[in-house]
Design a protein around this motif. Structure first.
Motif, PDB file in Angstrom:
ATOM      1  N   UNK A   2       0.833  -1.212   0.000  1.00 26.40           N
ATOM      2  CA  UNK A   2       0.000   0.000   0.000  1.00 26.40           C
ATOM      3  C   UNK A   2       0.866   1.259   0.000  1.00 26.40           C
ATOM      4  N   UNK A   3       1.899   1.277   0.858  1.00 32.95           N
ATOM      5  CA  UNK A   3       2.772   2.452   0.914  1.00 32.95           C
ATOM      6  C   UNK A   3       3.512   2.640  -0.403  1.00 32.95           C
ATOM      7  N   UNK A  27       9.688 -11.188  -2.226  1.00 36.80           N
ATOM      8  CA  UNK A  27      10.353 -11.307  -0.937  1.00 36.80           C
ATOM      9  C   UNK A  27      11.612 -10.481  -0.795  1.00 36.80           C
ATOM     10  N   UNK A  28      12.125  -9.978  -1.900  1.00 38.62           N
ATOM     11  CA  UNK A  28      13.336  -9.167  -1.838  1.00 38.62           C
ATOM     12  C   UNK A  28      13.413  -8.293  -3.086  1.00 38.62           C
ATOM     13  N   UNK A  29      14.331  -7.374  -3.043  1.00 38.65           N
ATOM     14  CA  UNK A  29      14.502  -6.491  -4.186  1.00 38.65           C
ATOM     15  C   UNK A  29      15.831  -5.763  -4.112  1.00 38.65           C
ATOM     16  N   UNK A  30      16.082  -4.977  -5.131  1.00 40.15           N
ATOM     17  CA  UNK A  30      17.342  -4.270  -5.254  1.00 40.15           C
ATOM     18  C   UNK A  30      17.065  -2.939  -5.925  1.00 40.15           C
ATOM     19  N   UNK A  45      16.255   5.015   3.699  1.00 40.50           N
ATOM     20  CA  UNK A  45      16.176   3.745   4.435  1.00 40.50           C
ATOM     21  C   UNK A  45      15.219   3.859   5.612  1.00 40.50           C
ATOM     22  N   UNK A  46      15.262   4.967   6.310  1.00 40.18           N
ATOM     23  CA  UNK A  46      14.397   5.147   7.473  1.00 40.18           C
ATOM     24  C   UNK A  46      12.917   5.112   7.082  1.00 40.18           C
ATOM     25  N   UNK A  47      12.592   5.645   5.917  1.00 40.07           N
ATOM     26  CA  UNK A  47      11.201   5.670   5.452  1.00 40.07           C
ATOM     27  C   UNK A  47      10.623   4.262   5.317  1.00 40.07           C
ATOM     28  N   UNK A  51       9.213  -1.618   7.809  1.00 44.67           N
ATOM     29  CA  UNK A  51       8.613  -2.698   7.017  1.00 44.67           C
ATOM     30  C   UNK A  51       9.609  -3.759   6.565  1.00 44.67           C
ATOM     31  N   UNK A  52      10.890  -3.397   6.483  1.00 46.55           N
ATOM     32  CA  UNK A  52      11.864  -4.341   5.943  1.00 46.55           C
ATOM     33  C   UNK A  52      13.259  -4.001   6.429  1.00 46.55           C
ATOM     34  N   UNK A  53      14.122  -4.980   6.347  1.00 47.44           N
ATOM     35  CA  UNK A  53      15.526  -4.777   6.648  1.00 47.44           C
ATOM     36  C   UNK A  53      16.234  -4.350   5.370  1.00 47.44           C
ATOM     37  N   UNK A  54      17.004  -3.283   5.461  1.00 49.44           N
ATOM     38  CA  UNK A  54      17.692  -2.746   4.293  1.00 49.44           C
ATOM     39  C   UNK A  54      19.200  -2.839   4.484  1.00 49.44           C
TER      40      UNK A  54
END
Length: 75
Positions: A2-3, A27-30, A45-47, A51-54
């Motif tokens: 949604x975000x 499940x992942x991306x780049x 990254x903070x935004x 929701x996910x580990x960066x």
């Protein structure tokens, strides 16, 4: 999702998005980003950090790496 759909997942001003790839299972991306301002990468990254580990991995182009090695490599 949604975000991402609402914001487009775009980085802040001062960071150029050069490309984005997502795995087929979502499940992942780049993201390939370009900036001279590491603080802007932290902002981006903070935004998404709730929701996910960066992982942020600075890289050099080959010519830049060769210049660094030419200055620091033991001869």
């Amino acid at each position: 999702m949604e975000r991402f759909l609402r914001t487009g997942g775009l980085p802040p001003e001062g960071v150029q998005l050069l490309g984005r790839w997502t795995s087929a299972d979502l499940g992942s991306g780049f993201d390939l980003l370009e900036t001279d301002d590491a603080a802007k990468l932290t902002e981006f990254a903070y935004q998404w950090s709730d929701l996910m580990e960066l992982e942020i991995m600075p890289v050099l182009e080959d010519a830049e790496l060769a210049a660094v090695l030419g200055r620091v490599a033991k001869k």
